[in-house]
Design a protein around this motif. Sequence first.
Motif, PDB file in Angstrom:
ATOM      1  N   ALA A  51     -11.000  -3.087 -12.411  1.00 29.25           N
ATOM      2  CA  ALA A  51     -11.514  -3.632 -11.475  1.00 29.25           C
ATOM      3  C   ALA A  51     -10.898  -3.691 -10.242  1.00 29.25           C
ATOM      4  O   ALA A  51     -10.618  -3.926  -9.125  1.00 29.25           O
ATOM      5  N   ILE A  52     -11.456  -2.699  -9.621  1.00 26.19           N
ATOM      6  CA  ILE A  52     -11.404  -2.196  -7.797  1.00 26.19           C
ATOM      7  C   ILE A  52     -12.394  -2.051  -6.896  1.00 26.19           C
ATOM      8  O   ILE A  52     -13.833  -2.253  -7.550  1.00 26.19           O
ATOM      9  N   ARG A  53     -11.985  -3.495  -6.348  1.00 24.73           N
ATOM     10  CA  ARG A  53     -12.808  -3.819  -6.126  1.00 24.73           C
ATOM     11  C   ARG A  53     -13.094  -3.212  -3.757  1.00 24.73           C
ATOM     12  O   ARG A  53     -12.246  -3.095  -3.643  1.00 24.73           O
ATOM     13  N   ARG A  54     -14.213  -3.337  -3.600  1.00 25.54           N
ATOM     14  CA  ARG A  54     -14.295  -2.786  -1.891  1.00 25.54           C
ATOM     15  C   ARG A  54     -14.532  -4.329  -1.477  1.00 25.54           C
ATOM     16  O   ARG A  54     -15.562  -5.110  -1.618  1.00 25.54           O
ATOM     17  N   LEU A 108      -2.843  -2.997  -4.881  1.00 23.25           N
ATOM     18  CA  LEU A 108      -2.552  -1.953  -4.506  1.00 23.25           C
ATOM     19  C   LEU A 108      -4.260  -1.550  -3.397  1.00 23.25           C
ATOM     20  O   LEU A 108      -5.261  -1.800  -3.757  1.00 23.25           O
ATOM     21  N   GLN A 109      -3.972  -1.019  -2.359  1.00 22.00           N
ATOM     22  CA  GLN A 109      -4.719  -1.355  -1.313  1.00 22.00           C
ATOM     23  C   GLN A 109      -4.875   0.086  -0.764  1.00 22.00           C
ATOM     24  O   GLN A 109      -3.761   0.634  -0.276  1.00 22.00           O
ATOM     25  N   GLY A 110      -6.346   1.013  -0.399  1.00 17.06           N
ATOM     26  CA  GLY A 110      -6.484   1.859   0.337  1.00 17.06           C
ATOM     27  C   GLY A 110      -8.023   2.172   0.791  1.00 17.06           C
ATOM     28  O   GLY A 110      -8.472   1.448   0.294  1.00 17.06           O
ATOM     29  N   SER A 115      -7.873   7.098  -4.307  1.00 10.27           N
ATOM     30  CA  SER A 115      -6.564   7.004  -3.356  1.00 10.27           C
ATOM     31  C   SER A 115      -6.085   5.908  -4.460  1.00 10.27           C
ATOM     32  O   SER A 115      -5.295   5.541  -4.945  1.00 10.27           O
ATOM     33  N   VAL A 116      -6.708   4.820  -4.625  1.00  4.28           N
ATOM     34  CA  VAL A 116      -6.180   2.883  -4.947  1.00  4.28           C
ATOM     35  C   VAL A 116      -7.054   3.624  -7.080  1.00  4.28           C
ATOM     36  O   VAL A 116      -5.806   3.300  -6.865  1.00  4.28           O
ATOM     37  N   ALA A 117      -7.081   4.854  -6.853  1.00  2.00           N
ATOM     38  CA  ALA A 117      -6.950   4.839  -8.653  1.00  2.00           C
ATOM     39  C   ALA A 117      -6.041   6.112  -8.897  1.00  2.00           C
ATOM     40  O   ALA A 117      -4.729   5.757  -9.574  1.00  2.00           O
TER      41      ALA A 117
END
Length: 146
Positions: A51-54, A108-110, A115-117
Motif C-alpha cells: 500500500a503505497i500511499r499518496r 519509505l518516502q519519495g 521511487s518508493v517501489a
Amino acid sequence: TTQRPLDVEVVHIAGRSYRKPRVVLRAETDVRASTSTDSPLLMDEDEGLCAIRRDPATGGFSLSLKVPAVFHKFLVGKKGAMRNRIQHDTGASLVIPRPNSLDDTVVLQGPSEASVASAKTRVELLVESATANMPATHFLSLPLTH
C-alpha cells in the motif's frame, strides 16, 4: 507457496543487476499483486498488502514496512553509507528507527510511486541477503520413527 529452483526475477537498479527469488502465489495476473511483499520478514502496515500511499499535504508517496530491528543495521550500513546509497539511487528517503527504539517500522518516502517501489525492492533485497548470510541460532531435531 511453491518456488521453482531457478525462478528468479532480475531487478536493474542504477546500472546494477540483482537477482530476486520470485514466489508464485495463486495467480500472477496483476502486476501490483506480483510485486507485493514476498518476503515473510517484511510486512507493511496492512498485513502484507503493498500500500503505497499518496500524502496530500506534500504530494509525495510513502510506504511503511515492518522490518525486524536486527536488520536495521544492514539498511543503515557503515556510517550511513547504505542508506545514503539507496536514497541517492532511488530518490526516496528511508526513515529507520533508532537502535534503542522498540518500533520496527521503516518508512519509505519519495516524490513518485516508482521511487518508493524501487526503494522497497532494495530493502527487500538487503533483508534477503542478510537473512541468507546470518548464522544459524537454533538447531531442531525431529525423531523420524514412531
